[in-house]
Design a protein around this motif. Structure first.
Motif, PDB file in Angstrom:
ATOM      1  N   LEU A   2     -91.086  65.471 -54.581  1.00  0.00           N
ATOM      2  CA  LEU A   2     -89.696  65.863 -54.417  1.00  0.00           C
ATOM      3  C   LEU A   2     -89.644  67.383 -54.395  1.00  0.00           C
ATOM      4  O   LEU A   2     -90.260  68.047 -55.227  1.00  0.00           O
ATOM      5  N   ASN A   3     -88.896  67.935 -53.460  1.00  0.00           N
ATOM      6  CA  ASN A   3     -88.808  69.390 -53.407  1.00  0.00           C
ATOM      7  C   ASN A   3     -87.627  69.883 -54.243  1.00  0.00           C
ATOM      8  O   ASN A   3     -86.825  69.087 -54.749  1.00  0.00           O
ATOM      9  N   SER A   9     -80.156  68.514 -55.649  1.00  0.00           N
ATOM     10  CA  SER A   9     -79.159  67.552 -55.174  1.00  0.00           C
ATOM     11  C   SER A   9     -78.936  66.450 -56.209  1.00  0.00           C
ATOM     12  O   SER A   9     -77.794  66.048 -56.461  1.00  0.00           O
ATOM     13  N   ILE A  10     -80.009  65.969 -56.788  1.00  0.00           N
ATOM     14  CA  ILE A  10     -79.900  64.946 -57.835  1.00  0.00           C
ATOM     15  C   ILE A  10     -79.081  65.494 -58.999  1.00  0.00           C
ATOM     16  O   ILE A  10     -78.169  64.834 -59.509  1.00  0.00           O
ATOM     17  N   ALA A  28     -86.326  67.279 -64.731  1.00  0.00           N
ATOM     18  CA  ALA A  28     -86.714  67.930 -63.479  1.00  0.00           C
ATOM     19  C   ALA A  28     -88.231  68.081 -63.387  1.00  0.00           C
ATOM     20  O   ALA A  28     -88.819  67.886 -62.318  1.00  0.00           O
ATOM     21  N   ALA A  29     -88.878  68.396 -64.488  1.00  0.00           N
ATOM     22  CA  ALA A  29     -90.343  68.525 -64.499  1.00  0.00           C
ATOM     23  C   ALA A  29     -91.003  67.203 -64.120  1.00  0.00           C
ATOM     24  O   ALA A  29     -91.990  67.181 -63.363  1.00  0.00           O
ATOM     25  N   GLN A  30     -90.474  66.093 -64.612  1.00  0.00           N
ATOM     26  CA  GLN A  30     -91.021  64.780 -64.265  1.00  0.00           C
ATOM     27  C   GLN A  30     -90.736  64.443 -62.802  1.00  0.00           C
ATOM     28  O   GLN A  30     -91.577  63.873 -62.117  1.00  0.00           O
ATOM     29  N   GLU A  35     -94.375  61.507 -56.046  1.00  0.00           N
ATOM     30  CA  GLU A  35     -94.850  61.600 -54.673  1.00  0.00           C
ATOM     31  C   GLU A  35     -94.264  60.458 -53.858  1.00  0.00           C
ATOM     32  O   GLU A  35     -94.065  59.363 -54.349  1.00  0.00           O
ATOM     33  N   TYR A  36     -94.010  60.756 -52.578  1.00  0.00           N
ATOM     34  CA  TYR A  36     -93.539  59.722 -51.660  1.00  0.00           C
ATOM     35  C   TYR A  36     -94.699  58.829 -51.255  1.00  0.00           C
ATOM     36  O   TYR A  36     -95.848  59.254 -51.212  1.00  0.00           O
ATOM     37  N   LYS A  37     -94.354  57.593 -50.908  1.00  0.00           N
ATOM     38  CA  LYS A  37     -95.337  56.682 -50.316  1.00  0.00           C
ATOM     39  C   LYS A  37     -95.680  57.212 -48.931  1.00  0.00           C
ATOM     40  O   LYS A  37     -94.818  57.713 -48.218  1.00  0.00           O
TER      41      LYS A  37
END
Length: 96
Positions: A2-3, A9-10, A28-30, A35-37
């Motif tokens: 996640l960038n 945005s979250i 935020a650290a977590q 990672e995306y699939k």
């Protein structure tokens, strides 16, 4: 991963109160570790919409997120449920 824009945005969507903000850095650290699939059939560098759950530190996310989630009002809980669905994290949310 996640960038920073996605994480921001979250944070905006959750509409955190000043009191809740103190819990955000750990969450935020977590989120930064996720990672995306990757779809082996798609062009290199392309990712799917879901999070790769095999690479999520579920316990770390639960530990970081628990105090924040417990402080949420009903509207924030609904928004979190929606976000969890979008990210494919419904299983993690079921433990809260």
């Amino acid at each position: 991963m996640l960038n920073e824009q996605q994480i921001a945005s979250i944070r905006r969507r959750l509409n955190l109160s000043p009191e809740q903000e103190r819990y955000w850095p750990a969450v935020a650290a977590q989120l930064r570790k996720m990672e995306y699939k990757k779809d082996p059939k798609s062009p290199q560098g392309t990712r799917t919409a879901g999070i790769d759950m095999s690479k999520v530190d579920v316990e770390g996310l639960k530990s970081a997120g628990f105090p924040l989630v417990m402080s949420f009002n009903d509207e924030q809980r609904r928004e979190l449920k929606s976000l969890a669905h979008l990210l494919g994290l419904e299983g993690v949310m079921s433990s809260f």
